[in-house]
Write a protein that holds these residues in place. Sequence first.
Motif, PDB file in Angstrom:
ATOM      1  N   ALA A 153      -2.089 -73.757   2.587  1.00  0.00           N
ATOM      2  CA  ALA A 153      -0.630 -73.497   2.292  1.00  0.00           C
ATOM      3  C   ALA A 153       0.076 -72.443   2.100  1.00  0.00           C
ATOM      4  O   ALA A 153       1.213 -71.998   2.822  1.00  0.00           O
ATOM      5  N   ALA A 154      -0.461 -71.635   1.068  1.00  0.00           N
ATOM      6  CA  ALA A 154       0.374 -70.483   0.583  1.00  0.00           C
ATOM      7  C   ALA A 154      -0.759 -69.599  -0.249  1.00  0.00           C
ATOM      8  O   ALA A 154      -1.809 -69.910  -0.596  1.00  0.00           O
ATOM      9  N   HIS A 155      -0.271 -68.452  -0.413  1.00  0.00           N
ATOM     10  CA  HIS A 155      -0.961 -67.556  -1.116  1.00  0.00           C
ATOM     11  C   HIS A 155      -0.109 -67.401  -2.622  1.00  0.00           C
ATOM     12  O   HIS A 155       1.047 -67.472  -2.783  1.00  0.00           O
ATOM     13  N   LEU A 156      -0.771 -67.391  -3.752  1.00  0.00           N
ATOM     14  CA  LEU A 156      -0.076 -67.212  -5.321  1.00  0.00           C
ATOM     15  C   LEU A 156       1.125 -66.151  -5.227  1.00  0.00           C
ATOM     16  O   LEU A 156       2.258 -66.131  -5.973  1.00  0.00           O
ATOM     17  N   ASP A 157       1.095 -64.938  -4.275  1.00  0.00           N
ATOM     18  CA  ASP A 157       1.863 -64.188  -4.390  1.00  0.00           C
ATOM     19  C   ASP A 157       3.259 -64.489  -3.427  1.00  0.00           C
ATOM     20  O   ASP A 157       4.252 -64.054  -3.865  1.00  0.00           O
ATOM     21  N   GLU A 158       3.098 -65.573  -2.859  1.00  0.00           N
ATOM     22  CA  GLU A 158       4.319 -66.335  -2.254  1.00  0.00           C
ATOM     23  C   GLU A 158       5.242 -67.021  -3.255  1.00  0.00           C
ATOM     24  O   GLU A 158       6.450 -67.308  -3.181  1.00  0.00           O
TER      25      GLU A 158
END
Length: 434
Positions: free
Chosen positions: A58-63
């Motif tokens: 779903a996503a990367h923590l940077d997002e």
Amino acid sequence: MDSATIATMKALMEWEGQRKAPPPGFPKLPDVPAARYTSAEYYALEQEHIFRKTWLFAAHLDEVPEPGSFMRWNNAGDPIIIVHGTDGVVRAFYNTCRHRGAPVVTADKGCARRLVCPYHAWTYKTDGTLVGVPERQDFVDLDMATRGLIPVRCEMFGKLIFVNFDDGATSLRDFLGPIAEEWEEFGFDKLRLAARHSFDLACNWKVAMEANMEVYHVPFIHPETVAPLVDAKRNVNHLYPGGHGRMLAPPPREMQRESVRALENAPNWTAIETVGELGRTHTQSYTIFPNWVSPLSNYFVPPLIFWPTSLTSTRLELITMAPDWGDGEAPDLWTVPDETSPSGRAMARLIQEDTQFGEAIQRSMESRGFRSVPLSYQESRIYWFHQHCDRMIGVDRVPPDLRVEQAIGAEWVSPNDPRVALMEQNAADLAMTG
């Protein structure tokens, strides 16, 4: 990966390059029914039983980098919110207010200590708890403790955020199986998100994805991009539980001078220092069921994610993750600047080569001339993927004319590999006759 395993992998690559037929005992792969790419019935089964029951990137923590950060995510149908809680925990929720069903979050990204529905201002903490209801006295017996945002399973591998709509699913780490251990050397907990772009393709998602699941096509589609760097003849495919797969291939024994020069003149990328010998010197790519394909190297983890948007359309996400690049320009392995594009980016040449025939293939598949797909031993990762699709759906739910036979048995699935014994026996026979 220890030295003995590395030696075995290298020997297997040489053995693959010398074989004259598929390994003895490897099953003849039955044809894949054509309608798996064109049937609305099968597409509906995929949506219900595959994309609702497996772990999805779903996503990367940077997002969502700091407590209170949130982002919308809609790639698998239902609208989701990914939230970095003020308690430091990353969670996912359906983006649906428990009052009248309005979306709680309407911005693509943001940061707030509370999530407030714009319709009637019902207010939620970042852990999903309902904490505010205007005119609460007019709701009879409203139990706020049971009206929080409905959670979606959410777990992390390093800095990567995965979701799963199935509350009863196994853990993400168990889902990855032995791949989780193999990935430790790539430092997923340290990689930054360098680029994430999406492009729409006019073909079934499996048509798009399968172009990245074999190297049979490399000499023909990538003569100047991939072929000079990968010896397709010495490629080794590995099958893993859960429909996952891996390819591992060495460089050609004599690389073209232009390819060597291109590598020597590469940008000053930051290396992942923990990557072992094969990751530094060979090409390897993992397929994570259902829709992730990614090469991994000592410089990048750049997954390609294939999202079905209809029976005949796909959204391709091109992502680059890399170690910290400091003050330099963020690396982007898959796209290039393009002033004519609304996004300002275009697919790089290699990706264009892999996607160029998608729409034409889809149209051709819809003709009466497309009956079935015969797959070779080199394309076994594709057949293994299809087998697991039917297992996730439930073989009995798949109409007989749409099923694939469960031809590849557990004896060919990691940690099992009959090729190693065959290779060792061949070596022993040669030693005796020599």
